[in-house]
Design a protein around this motif. Structure first.
Motif, PDB file in Angstrom:
ATOM      1  N   ALA A  38      -7.408 -64.401   7.860  1.00  0.00           N
ATOM      2  CA  ALA A  38      -8.177 -63.867   8.987  1.00  0.00           C
ATOM      3  C   ALA A  38      -7.274 -63.234  10.037  1.00  0.00           C
ATOM      4  N   ARG A  39      -6.117 -63.835  10.298  1.00  0.00           N
ATOM      5  CA  ARG A  39      -5.199 -63.264  11.295  1.00  0.00           C
ATOM      6  C   ARG A  39      -4.635 -61.940  10.819  1.00  0.00           C
ATOM      7  N   THR A  40      -4.311 -61.843   9.526  1.00  0.00           N
ATOM      8  CA  THR A  40      -3.760 -60.600   8.988  1.00  0.00           C
ATOM      9  C   THR A  40      -4.800 -59.489   9.026  1.00  0.00           C
ATOM     10  N   ILE A  41      -6.022 -59.793   8.590  1.00  0.00           N
ATOM     11  CA  ILE A  41      -7.094 -58.795   8.603  1.00  0.00           C
ATOM     12  C   ILE A  41      -7.392 -58.352  10.037  1.00  0.00           C
ATOM     13  N   LYS A  42      -7.405 -59.290  10.967  1.00  0.00           N
ATOM     14  CA  LYS A  42      -7.673 -58.944  12.361  1.00  0.00           C
ATOM     15  C   LYS A  42      -6.552 -58.071  12.929  1.00  0.00           C
ATOM     16  N   SER A  43      -5.309 -58.377  12.571  1.00  0.00           N
ATOM     17  CA  SER A  43      -4.179 -57.582  13.045  1.00  0.00           C
ATOM     18  C   SER A  43      -4.268 -56.146  12.535  1.00  0.00           C
ATOM     19  N   ILE A  44      -4.645 -55.979  11.282  1.00  0.00           N
ATOM     20  CA  ILE A  44      -4.761 -54.637  10.713  1.00  0.00           C
ATOM     21  C   ILE A  44      -5.965 -53.908  11.309  1.00  0.00           C
ATOM     22  N   SER A  45      -7.067 -54.610  11.490  1.00  0.00           N
ATOM     23  CA  SER A  45      -8.301 -53.979  11.962  1.00  0.00           C
ATOM     24  C   SER A  45      -8.240 -53.530  13.416  1.00  0.00           C
ATOM     25  N   THR A  46      -7.440 -54.207  14.224  1.00  0.00           N
ATOM     26  CA  THR A  46      -7.418 -53.884  15.650  1.00  0.00           C
ATOM     27  C   THR A  46      -6.402 -52.819  16.027  1.00  0.00           C
ATOM     28  N   LYS A  47      -5.708 -52.261  15.061  1.00  0.00           N
ATOM     29  CA  LYS A  47      -4.747 -51.196  15.362  1.00  0.00           C
ATOM     30  C   LYS A  47      -5.480 -49.950  15.819  1.00  0.00           C
ATOM     31  N   ASP A  78      -9.716 -59.782   0.895  1.00  0.00           N
ATOM     32  CA  ASP A  78      -8.844 -60.951   0.874  1.00  0.00           C
ATOM     33  C   ASP A  78      -7.408 -60.480   0.678  1.00  0.00           C
ATOM     34  N   VAL A  79      -6.499 -61.036   1.453  1.00  0.00           N
ATOM     35  CA  VAL A  79      -5.090 -60.671   1.355  1.00  0.00           C
ATOM     36  C   VAL A  79      -4.453 -61.497   0.243  1.00  0.00           C
ATOM     37  N   GLU A  83       1.519 -61.217  -3.663  1.00  0.00           N
ATOM     38  CA  GLU A  83       1.925 -59.856  -4.010  1.00  0.00           C
ATOM     39  C   GLU A  83       2.326 -59.042  -2.780  1.00  0.00           C
ATOM     40  N   SER A  84       2.237 -59.614  -1.603  1.00  0.00           N
ATOM     41  CA  SER A  84       2.542 -58.897  -0.361  1.00  0.00           C
ATOM     42  C   SER A  84       3.993 -59.130   0.042  1.00  0.00           C
ATOM     43  N   ASP A  85       4.517 -58.196   0.853  1.00  0.00           N
ATOM     44  CA  ASP A  85       5.870 -58.321   1.399  1.00  0.00           C
ATOM     45  C   ASP A  85       5.753 -58.790   2.844  1.00  0.00           C
ATOM     46  N   THR A  86       5.809 -60.105   3.036  1.00  0.00           N
ATOM     47  CA  THR A  86       5.644 -60.677   4.367  1.00  0.00           C
ATOM     48  C   THR A  86       6.966 -61.062   5.009  1.00  0.00           C
ATOM     49  N   LYS A  87       8.058 -60.907   4.312  1.00  0.00           N
ATOM     50  CA  LYS A  87       9.367 -61.343   4.816  1.00  0.00           C
ATOM     51  C   LYS A  87      10.131 -60.260   5.557  1.00  0.00           C
ATOM     52  N   SER A  88       9.727 -59.004   5.407  1.00  0.00           N
ATOM     53  CA  SER A  88      10.504 -57.913   5.993  1.00  0.00           C
ATOM     54  C   SER A  88      10.362 -57.897   7.509  1.00  0.00           C
ATOM     55  N   GLU A  89      11.379 -57.392   8.163  1.00  0.00           N
ATOM     56  CA  GLU A  89      11.370 -57.251   9.617  1.00  0.00           C
ATOM     57  C   GLU A  89      10.581 -56.001   9.994  1.00  0.00           C
ATOM     58  N   GLY A  90       9.906 -56.048  11.113  1.00  0.00           N
ATOM     59  CA  GLY A  90       9.168 -54.877  11.596  1.00  0.00           C
ATOM     60  C   GLY A  90       7.844 -54.711  10.887  1.00  0.00           C
ATOM     61  N   LYS A  92       5.312 -55.071   7.828  1.00  0.00           N
ATOM     62  CA  LYS A  92       5.034 -55.895   6.665  1.00  0.00           C
ATOM     63  C   LYS A  92       4.007 -55.170   5.805  1.00  0.00           C
ATOM     64  N   THR A  93       4.086 -55.358   4.493  1.00  0.00           N
ATOM     65  CA  THR A  93       3.185 -54.698   3.563  1.00  0.00           C
ATOM     66  C   THR A  93       2.283 -55.745   2.929  1.00  0.00           C
ATOM     67  N   TYR A  94       0.967 -55.501   2.972  1.00  0.00           N
ATOM     68  CA  TYR A  94      -0.013 -56.452   2.462  1.00  0.00           C
ATOM     69  C   TYR A  94      -0.858 -55.807   1.370  1.00  0.00           C
ATOM     70  N   LEU A  95      -1.206 -56.605   0.373  1.00  0.00           N
ATOM     71  CA  LEU A  95      -2.122 -56.183  -0.679  1.00  0.00           C
ATOM     72  C   LEU A  95      -3.474 -56.820  -0.392  1.00  0.00           C
ATOM     73  N   ILE A  96      -4.482 -55.985  -0.156  1.00  0.00           N
ATOM     74  CA  ILE A  96      -5.831 -56.454   0.149  1.00  0.00           C
ATOM     75  C   ILE A  96      -6.715 -56.166  -1.052  1.00  0.00           C
ATOM     76  N   GLU A  97      -7.385 -57.219  -1.522  1.00  0.00           N
ATOM     77  CA  GLU A  97      -8.252 -57.096  -2.694  1.00  0.00           C
ATOM     78  C   GLU A  97      -9.700 -57.227  -2.259  1.00  0.00           C
ATOM     79  N   ASN A  98     -10.565 -56.405  -2.872  1.00  0.00           N
ATOM     80  CA  ASN A  98     -11.980 -56.425  -2.556  1.00  0.00           C
ATOM     81  C   ASN A  98     -12.746 -55.846  -3.733  1.00  0.00           C
TER      82      ASN A  98
END
Length: 124
Positions: A38-47, A78-79, A83-90, A92-98
């Motif tokens: 939910a936090r990841t989806i909210k972060s992406i949605s509020t940009k 759903d994230v 399969e996502s890259d959550t470790k990178s600085e700055g 982050k790349t997420y795989l969202i499945e639907n």
């Protein structure tokens, strides 16, 4: 005081508290986004800025999708953190499945501080 009286007082106060909460929070846009998905989806949605790669724009034209459909796919998706890259600085790349029209959809989203970029859209 008997146990049944204590339970009655507890339930009475609890119900009054629920009514007050429902009254005060009814008009506000409150959300309970505590899970990582939910936090990841909210972060992406509020940009404020969302960019689409050329491959995504051509896939959107091919499948007759608009930006509202992509927004709904992100918000209800759903994230996949494995399969996502959550470790990178700055950024982050997420795989969202639907799912869309009974077909599996995968979105790859690069989430930066100020903008989100949809890098790929795969409809299987």
């Amino acid at each position: 005081m008997k146990l049944i009286h204590r339970i009655g007082y507890y339930l009475g106060g609890f119900s009054i508290g629920l009514i007050l909460l429902a009254f005060f929070l009814s008009g506000k846009k409150t959300s309970c986004a505590y899970g990582p998905n939910a936090r990841t989806i909210k972060s992406i949605s509020t940009k404020k800025q969302r960019f689409y790669s050329d491959a995504v724009e051509s896939a959107m034209k091919t499948h007759n999708l608009d930006t509202l459909a992509i927004t709904n796919l992100i918000k209800t998706g759903d994230v996949n953190f494995s399969e996502s890259d959550t470790k990178s600085e700055g950024c982050k790349t997420y795989l969202i499945e639907n799912e869309l029209n009974d077909k599996a959809v995968e979105l790859t989203v690069k989430n930066c501080d100020s903008a989100a970029t949809i890098q790929s859209l795969i409809i299987k």
